[in-house]
Design a protein around this motif. Structure first.
Motif, PDB file in Angstrom:
ATOM      1  N   TRP A 147       0.827  -1.216   0.000  1.00  0.00           N
ATOM      2  CA  TRP A 147       0.000   0.000   0.000  1.00  0.00           C
ATOM      3  C   TRP A 147       0.856   1.259   0.000  1.00  0.00           C
ATOM      4  CZ3 TRP A 147      -4.999   0.235  -0.872  1.00  0.00           C
ATOM      5  CH2 TRP A 147      -5.825  -0.845  -0.539  1.00  0.00           C
ATOM      6  N   PRO A 148       0.542   2.246  -0.855  1.00  0.00           N
ATOM      7  CA  PRO A 148       1.162   3.559  -0.679  1.00  0.00           C
ATOM      8  C   PRO A 148       0.651   4.145   0.651  1.00  0.00           C
ATOM      9  CG  PRO A 148       0.031   3.414  -2.801  1.00  0.00           C
ATOM     10  CD  PRO A 148      -0.369   2.211  -2.009  1.00  0.00           C
ATOM     11  N   PHE A 149       1.530   4.840   1.350  1.00  0.00           N
ATOM     12  CA  PHE A 149       1.219   5.340   2.687  1.00  0.00           C
ATOM     13  C   PHE A 149      -0.098   6.138   2.737  1.00  0.00           C
ATOM     14  CE2 PHE A 149       2.029   9.022   5.613  1.00  0.00           C
ATOM     15  CZ  PHE A 149       1.735   8.336   6.777  1.00  0.00           C
ATOM     16  N   CYS A 150      -0.306   7.024   1.741  1.00  0.00           N
ATOM     17  CA  CYS A 150      -1.439   7.961   1.865  1.00  0.00           C
ATOM     18  C   CYS A 150      -2.802   7.283   1.800  1.00  0.00           C
ATOM     19  CB  CYS A 150      -1.336   9.077   0.837  1.00  0.00           C
ATOM     20  SG  CYS A 150      -1.441   8.494  -0.842  1.00  0.00           S
ATOM     21  N   ILE A 151      -2.878   6.080   1.274  1.00  0.00           N
ATOM     22  CA  ILE A 151      -4.197   5.426   1.216  1.00  0.00           C
ATOM     23  C   ILE A 151      -4.194   4.052   1.886  1.00  0.00           C
ATOM     24  CG2 ILE A 151      -5.223   6.577  -0.803  1.00  0.00           C
ATOM     25  CD1 ILE A 151      -4.154   3.952  -2.299  1.00  0.00           C
ATOM     26  N   ALA A 152      -3.103   3.728   2.583  1.00  0.00           N
ATOM     27  CA  ALA A 152      -3.061   2.433   3.287  1.00  0.00           C
ATOM     28  C   ALA A 152      -4.163   2.427   4.349  1.00  0.00           C
ATOM     29  CB  ALA A 152      -1.707   2.260   3.947  1.00  0.00           C
ATOM     30  N   PHE A 198      -4.141   1.414   7.295  1.00  0.00           N
ATOM     31  CA  PHE A 198      -3.433   1.966   8.454  1.00  0.00           C
ATOM     32  C   PHE A 198      -1.971   2.119   8.046  1.00  0.00           C
ATOM     33  CE2 PHE A 198      -6.933  -0.378  10.335  1.00  0.00           C
ATOM     34  CZ  PHE A 198      -7.394   0.469  11.327  1.00  0.00           C
ATOM     35  N   ALA A 199      -1.247   2.989   8.758  1.00  0.00           N
ATOM     36  CA  ALA A 199       0.184   3.139   8.440  1.00  0.00           C
ATOM     37  C   ALA A 199       0.988   1.991   9.041  1.00  0.00           C
ATOM     38  CB  ALA A 199       0.694   4.472   8.972  1.00  0.00           C
ATOM     39  N   LEU A 252       0.232   8.682  13.299  1.00  0.00           N
ATOM     40  CA  LEU A 252       0.214   7.474  12.475  1.00  0.00           C
ATOM     41  C   LEU A 252      -0.875   6.534  12.994  1.00  0.00           C
ATOM     42  CD1 LEU A 252       4.044   6.797  12.188  1.00  0.00           C
ATOM     43  CD2 LEU A 252       2.527   7.624  10.385  1.00  0.00           C
ATOM     44  N   ASP A 253      -1.722   6.053  12.090  1.00  0.00           N
ATOM     45  CA  ASP A 253      -2.759   5.131  12.549  1.00  0.00           C
ATOM     46  C   ASP A 253      -2.224   3.690  12.536  1.00  0.00           C
ATOM     47  OD1 ASP A 253      -2.684   5.111   9.818  1.00  0.00           O
ATOM     48  OD2 ASP A 253      -4.818   5.462   9.489  1.00  0.00           O
ATOM     49  N   TYR A 254      -2.814   2.835  13.371  1.00  0.00           N
ATOM     50  CA  TYR A 254      -2.219   1.507  13.554  1.00  0.00           C
ATOM     51  C   TYR A 254      -3.293   0.444  13.708  1.00  0.00           C
ATOM     52  CZ  TYR A 254      -3.273   3.437  18.074  1.00  0.00           C
ATOM     53  OH  TYR A 254      -3.934   4.067  19.089  1.00  0.00           O
ATOM     54  N   PHE A 255      -2.899  -0.759  13.345  1.00  0.00           N
ATOM     55  CA  PHE A 255      -3.788  -1.918  13.418  1.00  0.00           C
ATOM     56  C   PHE A 255      -3.046  -2.982  14.218  1.00  0.00           C
ATOM     57  CE2 PHE A 255      -5.352  -5.869  11.190  1.00  0.00           C
ATOM     58  CZ  PHE A 255      -6.624  -5.823  11.735  1.00  0.00           C
TER      59      PHE A 255
END
Ligand code: ATP
Ligand code: MG
Length: 578
Positions: free
Chosen positions: A472-477, A479-480, A510-513
């Motif tokens: 995933w490219p960062f901007c649309i992943a 989560f980061a 940064l968002d996370y899963f």
């Protein structure tokens, strides 16, 4: 967000019916799941990507003065009849009837509805320019939905519509949208090209497409320095410019070609290349459906290895509909033989004969003799058959030259965005007019601009993946960061480290899963690779002994052991993302 809080099931096997990487990866990662043919459930993670992409699109459109609305998905037959598309939208309209007998359809696009919506208020030149957009579910009853979200029946589209008083300002509106699209695709870090396109069922006379490049793309594109176009419409340079000498006219000779049915068989039989032969194809003009064969059939002659483009034939002959290939029976009536031995000399029914530009200046054709099992050598224009007109009827090829003589390079692409200048085509049909500065009634000039949101996400995956999964490219992943808990959360060292990590990620926006499943680390790592978030943090007791965590960069495969205390101070995780 934790894995245990959402519904997400990954698959080990390649699901049946999925043939291209992005479709396989979307299904295997559990990001989407098929509900019925061409209709999908978007899982929590995929929805986050959709929302991120939608926000990025909105930001760029709003910068260019487009403003958001939301129109209904269900539309009435009346407005589609006004535009003349109720029976014309290429069979893609899903029609239905309400309990009161009202005829309705699910919106495949919204030109009709938006015109109906703005009509009462767009009465003066002062009301324009206006550009309205929505991000909404579309339904197109695609005959053969395939490749997951690439050609779905139900999908998410951004559609924008501009309204202007004259061509000059309408073109500015078009240019603004073009700029917005460029900004969007540049930020997505994908390889894309913009090509001239056919305006299809939408109509209008100026149209460009944005394509994300991918081998699995359904569209063929020819790209050169001065012109890039979808192969369907890409013009070819006149053969005249490449021809030098003109050979003598020779005497026509008949020769036997037993059992020969195709150009390739004939080329083989004569030990020459198929491009040295001439092919004749018969078509039926759909605009004249009720007419006699003499009035609705026509022939196109081209080089043996060229392929006739129906788009081009329609355009060159100014037809309303694309013509269809004549069936065996019609060919028999016109020529007296079945396809395989047909030629332009002495037709039984004299239909107009058009020649591809590449035959200009060519002489002594080899063509069918209109007699089963025979061909002619040395058939010549004017002497042996009459030509109605020359035209650009065939698909361009990589070996052709662009209008300014540059060579083409061929790519395959996935159409993700489409811009059309519509002019007053729809305004006239649907009575969308305004009073100009002199009080005179004029028709509004429109543009419409589609961007397939779900198709774009899948096209990005098609371009950005490896054998382990999505990149995933960062901007649309979704989560980061993917946090893999190697040891369970119930362990206080793990939960404390996790808390600390989360507070750092929050500070760094940064968002996370969090994968908190009770699974072996190997399973978790495989799934993390498959889902493909840009960064993975492995939290395990062994590293924590040294107050360390492990950071894994999905795209490059790099691993770094980092002290938790370093992360807290000035250590930005985003540095791994560049
Ligand atoms: P195609 O040629 O692929 O059938 P189109 O030219 O008919 O598409 P447009 O009317 O230009 O499509 O629609 C605007 C955008 O909507 C397209 O550029 C594409 O990104 C998206 N789109 C169109 N049809 C589908 C579909 N069946 N599934 C997913 N996205 C689609
Ligand atoms: Mg299109």
């Amino acid at each position: 967000m934790k894995w245990s809080e959402i519904y997400l099931k990954t698959l080990k096997e390649v699901p049946s019916g999925a043939h291209i990487s992005s479709h396989i990866l979307l299904l295997r990662s559990g990001l989407i799941s098929m509900s019925s043919q061409g209709i999908y459930v978007y899982n929590t993670l995929f929805l986050r990507s959709l929302q991120k992409l939608s926000n990025l699109i909105k930001k760029e459109l709003e910068k260019n003065q487009a403003r958001e609305i939301l129109m209904p998905m269900v539309q009435s037959k009346e407005i589609w009849e006004e535009s003349g598309r109720w029976n014309k939208f290429e069979g893609l309209l899903l029609k239905m009837e309400s309990r009161t007998g009202a005829k309705l359809c699910l919106g495949p696009t919204h030109e009709e509805l938006i015109i109906n919506f703005v009509k009462p208020g767009l009465s003066s030149w002062r009301d324009m320019p206006l550009n309205l957009y929505q991000i909404q579910t579309k339904y197109r009853d695609e005959i053969r939905p395939r490749f997951g979200l690439m050609r779905a029946r139900e999908f998410l589209m951004k559609d924008a519509y501009s309204f202007d008083t004259c061509f000059e300002t309408a073109f500015q509106s078009y240019q603004k949208m073009f700029q917005a699209y460029q900004n969007i695709f540049n930020q997505l870090e994908v390889d894309y090209v913009v090509v001239k396109a056919d305006s299809g069922a939408i109509g209008g006379n100026h149209s460009e497409e944005f394509h994300i490049l991918a081998k699995a793309g359904e569209d063929e594109l020819l790209v050169s320095q001065d012109m890039s176009a979808n192969i369907e419409i890409c013009p070819r340079q006149d053969a005249k410019k490449t021809q030098s000498s003109t050979p003598e006219l020779k005497k026509m000779e008949k020769f036997a070609t037993p059992h020969i049915k195709t150009i390739d068989q004939l080329a083989h039989f004569l030990s020459i290349e198929s491009k040295e032969l001439i092919k004749i194809l018969f078509f039926i003009n759909q605009d004249q459906n009720q007419a006699s064969l003499k009035n609705k059939a026509f022939a196109v002659l081209c080089l043996g290895d060229d392929e006739v483009s129906l788009f081009k034939v329609k355009k060159e002959l100014c037809l309303k509909e694309q013509p269809i290939l004549a069936d065996k029976e019609a060919v028999y009536k016109i020529t007296g033989v079945e396809p395989g031995s047909c030629g332009p000399h002495k037709l039984k029914i004299e239909v107009p004969i058009y020649l591809d530009n590449y035959l200009k200046g060519k002489r002594n054709f080899i063509t069918g003799a209109n007699e089963e099992g025979f061909h002619f050598k040395n058939v010549n224009i004017d002497r042996d058959f009459k030509v109605k007109a020359f035209g650009d009827f065939c698909f361009a090829r990589e070996r052709d030259l662009s209008p300014q003589g540059f060579s083409f390079k061929k790519y395959r692409g996935i159409e993700v965005g489409h811009l059309f200048y519509l002019g007053d085509e729809y305004s006239k049909k649907m009575g969308l007019s305004y009073l100009d500065k002199k009080g005179k009634k004029q028709f509004v000039k429109m543009g419409c601009y589609g961007l397939g949101v779900t198709r774009t996400l899948q096209a990005i995956i098609e371009q950005k993946h490896d054998d382990k999964g999505i990149l995933w490219p960062f901007c649309i992943a979704p989560f980061a960061v993917h946090i893999c808990l190697i040891d369970g959360e119930e362990n206080s060292r793990i939960s404390k480290a996790q808390e600390k990590l989360i507070s750092i990620l929050d500070k760094q926006s940064l968002d996370y899963f969090i994968d908190n499943r009770k699974e072996r680390p190997g399973v978790k790592f495989k799934d993390a690779d498959l889902i493909g978030l840009p960064l993975r943090v492995n939290l395990g007791l062994r590293d924590l002994e040294n107050n360390q965590i492990e950071i894994f960069v999905r795209k490059t495969g790099e691993k770094h052991k980092v002290n938790l205390s370093d992360l807290e101070s000035n250590f930005f995780l985003t540095k791994f993302l560049n």
